[in-house]
Design a protein around this motif. Structure first.
Motif, mmCIF file in Angstrom:
data_model
loop_
_atom_site.group_PDB
_atom_site.id
_atom_site.type_symbol
_atom_site.label_atom_id
_atom_site.label_comp_id
_atom_site.label_asym_id
_atom_site.label_seq_id
_atom_site.Cartn_x
_atom_site.Cartn_y
_atom_site.Cartn_z
ATOM 1 N N THR A 133 84.719 92.900 110.012
ATOM 2 C CA THR A 133 83.983 91.962 110.870
ATOM 3 C C THR A 133 83.433 90.841 110.005
ATOM 4 O O THR A 133 82.903 91.090 108.923
ATOM 5 N N LYS A 134 83.579 89.610 110.474
ATOM 6 C CA LYS A 134 83.133 88.454 109.697
ATOM 7 C C LYS A 134 82.588 87.394 110.638
ATOM 8 O O LYS A 134 83.025 87.297 111.787
ATOM 9 N N VAL A 135 81.671 86.592 110.153
ATOM 10 C CA VAL A 135 81.105 85.532 110.993
ATOM 11 C C VAL A 135 81.689 84.174 110.584
ATOM 12 O O VAL A 135 81.731 83.850 109.395
ATOM 13 N N TYR A 136 82.135 83.432 111.569
ATOM 14 C CA TYR A 136 82.639 82.076 111.369
ATOM 15 C C TYR A 136 81.686 81.110 112.076
ATOM 16 O O TYR A 136 81.326 81.336 113.231
ATOM 17 N N THR A 137 81.313 80.049 111.403
ATOM 18 C CA THR A 137 80.358 79.100 111.990
ATOM 19 C C THR A 137 81.011 77.741 112.199
ATOM 20 O O THR A 137 81.572 77.161 111.271
ATOM 21 N N TRP A 138 80.929 77.272 113.413
ATOM 22 C CA TRP A 138 81.480 75.954 113.762
ATOM 23 C C TRP A 138 80.341 75.061 114.190
ATOM 24 O O TRP A 138 79.545 75.402 115.062
ATOM 25 N N ARG A 139 80.260 73.882 113.594
ATOM 26 C CA ARG A 139 79.231 72.912 113.972
ATOM 27 C C ARG A 139 79.894 71.682 114.590
ATOM 28 O O ARG A 139 81.075 71.422 114.355
ATOM 29 N N THR A 140 79.139 70.956 115.346
ATOM 30 C CA THR A 140 79.692 69.751 115.975
ATOM 31 C C THR A 140 78.703 68.606 115.826
ATOM 32 O O THR A 140 77.541 68.807 115.486
ATOM 33 N N GLN A 141 79.168 67.413 116.095
ATOM 34 C CA GLN A 141 78.318 66.251 115.907
ATOM 35 C C GLN A 141 78.733 65.118 116.836
ATOM 36 O O GLN A 141 79.878 65.047 117.259
ATOM 37 N N THR A 142 77.809 64.244 117.116
ATOM 38 C CA THR A 142 78.131 63.043 117.874
ATOM 39 C C THR A 142 78.701 61.997 116.917
ATOM 40 O O THR A 142 78.587 62.123 115.697
ATOM 41 N N ALA A 143 79.334 60.975 117.469
ATOM 42 C CA ALA A 143 79.823 59.873 116.641
ATOM 43 C C ALA A 143 78.637 59.257 115.895
ATOM 44 O O ALA A 143 77.521 59.236 116.405
ATOM 45 N N TYR A 144 78.894 58.788 114.704
ATOM 46 C CA TYR A 144 77.793 58.250 113.900
ATOM 47 C C TYR A 144 78.274 57.015 113.148
ATOM 48 O O TYR A 144 79.441 56.899 112.800
ATOM 49 N N GLN A 145 77.333 56.130 112.898
ATOM 50 C CA GLN A 145 77.689 54.911 112.169
ATOM 51 C C GLN A 145 77.659 55.159 110.670
ATOM 52 O O GLN A 145 76.759 55.827 110.156
ATOM 53 N N ARG A 146 78.642 54.623 109.982
ATOM 54 C CA ARG A 146 78.713 54.736 108.532
ATOM 55 C C ARG A 146 79.445 53.497 108.023
ATOM 56 O O ARG A 146 80.551 53.218 108.474
ATOM 57 N N ASP A 147 78.821 52.781 107.150
ATOM 58 C CA ASP A 147 79.434 51.575 106.585
ATOM 59 C C ASP A 147 79.796 50.557 107.674
ATOM 60 O O ASP A 147 80.769 49.812 107.542
ATOM 61 N N GLY A 148 79.041 50.583 108.756
ATOM 62 C CA GLY A 148 79.267 49.582 109.781
ATOM 63 C C GLY A 148 80.312 49.934 110.823
ATOM 64 O O GLY A 148 80.607 49.143 111.711
ATOM 65 N N VAL A 149 80.921 51.122 110.714
ATOM 66 C CA VAL A 149 81.880 51.544 111.743
ATOM 67 C C VAL A 149 81.429 52.883 112.336
ATOM 68 O O VAL A 149 80.593 53.579 111.757
ATOM 69 N N TYR A 150 81.985 53.210 113.492
ATOM 70 C CA TYR A 150 81.671 54.480 114.136
ATOM 71 C C TYR A 150 82.672 55.548 113.723
ATOM 72 O O TYR A 150 83.859 55.441 114.037
ATOM 73 N N MET A 151 82.177 56.554 113.028
ATOM 74 C CA MET A 151 83.022 57.690 112.702
ATOM 75 C C MET A 151 83.024 58.625 113.922
ATOM 76 O O MET A 151 81.998 58.816 114.570
ATOM 77 N N PRO A 152 84.188 59.215 114.230
ATOM 78 C CA PRO A 152 84.308 60.028 115.441
ATOM 79 C C PRO A 152 83.372 61.237 115.472
ATOM 80 O O PRO A 152 83.095 61.840 114.430
ATOM 81 N N GLY A 153 82.922 61.564 116.653
ATOM 82 C CA GLY A 153 82.208 62.815 116.864
ATOM 83 C C GLY A 153 83.189 63.930 117.170
ATOM 84 O O GLY A 153 84.401 63.787 116.956
ATOM 85 N N SER A 154 82.662 65.034 117.676
ATOM 86 C CA SER A 154 83.512 66.218 117.896
ATOM 87 C C SER A 154 84.062 66.330 119.300
ATOM 88 O O SER A 154 84.875 67.223 119.571
ATOM 89 N N ALA A 155 83.597 65.474 120.209
ATOM 90 C CA ALA A 155 83.989 65.658 121.602
ATOM 91 C C ALA A 155 85.500 65.606 121.782
ATOM 92 O O ALA A 155 86.161 64.722 121.234
ATOM 93 N N GLY A 156 86.020 66.548 122.547
ATOM 94 C CA GLY A 156 87.449 66.568 122.793
ATOM 95 C C GLY A 156 87.911 67.893 123.362
ATOM 96 O O GLY A 156 87.135 68.852 123.445
ATOM 97 N N TYR A 157 89.166 67.904 123.767
ATOM 98 C CA TYR A 157 89.819 69.140 124.212
ATOM 99 C C TYR A 157 90.550 69.708 122.998
ATOM 100 O O TYR A 157 91.603 69.208 122.613
ATOM 101 N N TRP A 158 89.985 70.732 122.395
ATOM 102 C CA TRP A 158 90.508 71.283 121.163
ATOM 103 C C TRP A 158 91.010 72.713 121.387
ATOM 104 O O TRP A 158 91.129 73.160 122.514
ATOM 105 N N HIS A 159 91.166 73.422 120.293
ATOM 106 C CA HIS A 159 91.638 74.799 120.412
ATOM 107 C C HIS A 159 91.335 75.567 119.134
ATOM 108 O O HIS A 159 90.900 74.979 118.142
#
Lengths: 377, 377, 377
Positions: free
Chosen positions: C132-158
């Motif tokens: 048995t092992k624990v896996y941790t997944w974190r998510t984030q909203t889009a954020y500004q860096r160097d003047g551009v928007y880096m993508p957040g986590s929102a999406g249909y994933w798997h």
């Protein structure tokens, strides 16, 4: 300009105005940003008024190998060839020197060229063995026509042979005649490092694991990937623990941008895309995989490591163990005959030129820059 | 309306309000733009209030061939079938006459239809041999629901058989039962010429090089491509020296639109896209290749010429030589059995109906309009 | 909360704040919308301040089968595994219990994780047999860096195994270790029903027609599809009579949005997308097909029914006949050996757990909710 003996073409050197040299210096500009700004400032908004870049490329067989690469200097062919980079409006004149005994050419995606620079046998546009020819690529910004905006040239593109082996360059592609091409819009954000990743048959840059390129960066650096597909097979490019927007830049335009964010994308023959990530952002330094997600392809060796070092350039805990595991992992044999592809003598490469010359860092970190030392260069 | 004896359905004739005729005249409207505007003006913004178009299509075997095409007139089947084109809000009623001895149907993408017009054996929706049946397709504009915009019907779509050979129409597709379908939004820019390009197994419109369609235009004309994928294989569509935005229209919305601009795109079974280019813009007139970028496919004959003539319709320097080379180029044999595809008797076609009936020019140039004369019509 | 004995994880239960339970209840929330709103209200805009979700997943072999599924409860493995759903900013801690005698793991797409939660043998991140092992997944909203928007986590994933059989989890994927993952932005519209559709080799959710999942809804309900590709083959997902925008949400942002609207999309290994449709909107209730549009795949059984019932839950005219035809249709045999895939003992499944546990309705209709009764559950 801090020149080093790296057989690559960095973004900043490309834009630093080395046109007069005829051959762009295979250098990494320490004062890259400044040089870049100067170049950018010299350009006008008009395509016609863009800068003229003149380079010489050598199509040359790799030593002790049947592979052929494009090179900026004689004796230093690389696979992929140098990463070429310009701004919308610029023109590149490429003097291609064919040092081989095969008919070959250079054909670009995304830019403007006349039939004489098409690179196709259809238009009688190729270099015979030993021949030197000039190919001219022009670019343009988006422009209005009939009330709509027709696309400009900005994008993550690529170039490749279109004449060796068949009229479509199938033989040249199999042997390594391809490279990345970036056309930027003014104001596009520049990365700290750049890597070209070409999925070509069941190889990455004509290499199979564990000899695939190790792409390195320090945590927090902005890393640009230029991904290209070639050959006869469908592929999907996957990068662990990082993601990008499925558009021209990989960035979002703002919080309401509905562009799909992805970490896996089709990379089928002739297609290309690019994006920038912040190395290790929110996930930490480490040995992150990039691979083709077609299971039979990843199992056969289409897999590599994106090594994110600590901010000071040191190896994070566990990374060396991961690298060691990668080198010891069993890989399903790749049937080169079935792929109609030349075998890739990866072991031989180590003694020759770096195999991914367009791939080293564009800007060297001040603190402990990433070093090679894991066998693929 | 200037009717001509061309067995095709032009965009403008489609929209010129010929519904009363039952069968749309296979005509090219010389006064196309005016006719089009009139039609457009008669439509309301409401889907329910859109125009009703009524046509008859004949599914018919090509002479001296086992291929089957859709036709607007008996005796004139073509592959692909006629390019159908309407506005969001319009309805098409298609009276399909099955003149063959096989079960077959017509199934559209992108539009609304009830199960009785599904075209699938699942829904008992097909024509038995000799049977005539009406299929109704409706379209709609985007609409708000629960605070979001649900998509309308506008797009570059297609239609195809879904009943011949297997319950998914695999036999009908292999034999040529497919065509393009455009649903426009009001205000969409209209092209001067239109071409439907279908990548079907290792063929283009069931033809292999050098018998693939030669797509012609005069420099400066706005040319619309409708690209469709069919069969069992993945493909990538590449056009030399031209490019488009990867969205509904192929245009950008403005200089800040971050849509990726491409010149190579996946064209896998059941998918479609379209775009407009200005023929020869910034690259000149000439014989430009379009081809599948999967190397084994282009080598096997999935390649053709986009012939951009001079503005006056004359051939540019070098174009005839390129065409001649194209006809003399060696092509790797296509293994039709391996593709589970009917052999395409390209030589036989010349004496029959035009093979790409949806493909001729939508508007004939006043000055020396492009002429055929290279074997594929 | 109205708990039911359905071995699935509904969207609303996931977001209803069951974190304290350690295992999310496999329940359907009757008061789903309210519970959801409460949960949403408790979240802050900051990623760090998002909710913590803790669940236990069991990797377990299906009874009388060599298939393996993920389960929220011991003894109830399903293929695909439970559909996991969170908001940007949330964290999931997954306690993975390996009840098999094989090395396996869980690897997500689209979210943030450290190398210890990578799920790859490269990073020594997997569960040994019985571990048995624990896996941790974190998510984030889009954020500004160097003047551009880096993508957040929102999406249909798997998510999927990355360790069984090969270092890329090829064996785990073949045997069923995969599932859907949705990361929503605040304000995203919630559906009435959700279905996960995985194209895995020549199967849908490791089933072939006529045993593929019947996806049910009542006319007018908002139905969400989460589509995932796996294995070694390229696929295209096609849904009859419905369509969506090719972006993150499937919706348009307004009438001028130029995103392409599609009803057929590449679903190649490792890729995923999602969208919402209004069941039967403008086309009526009925038995609508969804299938891979690669002809050889649909003919071999990659086809299923999206059963749109009448608004009151009753079967529309003709639907039962269509279902009966579907069950009687001849399917070309699927060569499991050629696909390097485990045979799917579909007949055996009926006696075990529902095969598409992430697929039942998220909210049960008040009026005659759709019932199974056609053999695939």
């Amino acid at each position: 300009m801090d020149k080093e003996s790296r057989p690559t073409l960095s973004r900043r050197s490309m834009l630093a105005g080395a046109a007069a040299a005829g051959v762009l210096a295979p250098a990494v500009a320490a004062s890259g940003v400044a040089a870049f700004s100067a170049a950018a400032g010299a350009e006008s908004a008009s395509a016609a008024a863009g800068a003229l870049r003149q380079i010489t490329l050598y199509a040359e067989q790799l030593k002790d190998s049947n592979l052929i690469g494009y090179a900026l200097e004689p004796g230093k062919p690389t696979i992929p060839g140098p990463l070429l980079e310009i701004y919308e409006g610029d023109t590149i004149e490429i003097e291609l020197v064919n040092t081989t005994n095969q008919r070959l050419s250079i054909h670009p995606h995304g830019v403007n060229y006349e039939t004489t620079s098409d690179g196709s046998p259809l238009n009688d546009s190729f270099n015979n063995p030993g021949e030197t020819k000039v190919y001219t690529w022009r670019t343009q910004t988006a422009y209005q026509r009939d009330g709509v905006y027709m696309p400009g040239s900005a994008g993550y593109w690529h170039y490749h042979d279109h004449a060796l082996g068949t009229d479509h360059g199938t033989g040249g592609l199999a042997r390594g005649l391809y490279g990345g091409l970036i056309v930027r819009k003014k104001g596009d954000l520049l990365p700290d490092r750049q890597y070209t990743v070409v999925f070509n048959e069941q190889s990455i840059n004509n290499l199979v694991a564990p000899n695939t390129p190790m792409l390195e960066a320090n945590k927090g650096e902005r890393v640009e990937f230029v991904c290209v597909g070639h050959g006869t097979l469908p592929h999907t490019f996957h990068l662990h623990a990082h993601r990008w927007a499925d558009n021209r830049t990989g960035h979002l335009t703002g919080p309401d941008d509905t562009t799909q964010v992805i970490d896996n994308r089709n990379l089928d023959p002739g297609s290309s895309f690019g994006f920038q990530v912040i190395a290790g952002e929110a996930v930490g330094a480490g040995a992150w995989m990039y691979h083709c997600h077609v299971q039979s392809h990843s199992d056969a060796g289409m897999s590599g490591i994106f090594l994110v070092r600590n901010p000071d350039g040191s190896l994070p805990d566990g990374a060396q163990a991961a690298i060691d595991r990668f080198h010891g992992m069993p890989m399903g044999g790749m049937d080169m005959k079935a792929m109609n592809m030349s075998p890739v003598p990866t072991g031989v490469h180590d003694g020759i030129a770096p195999l991914a010359p367009g791939n080293p860092s564009a800007k060297k970190s001040k603190n402990s820059p990433p070093a090679a030392g894991h066998g693929h260069k």
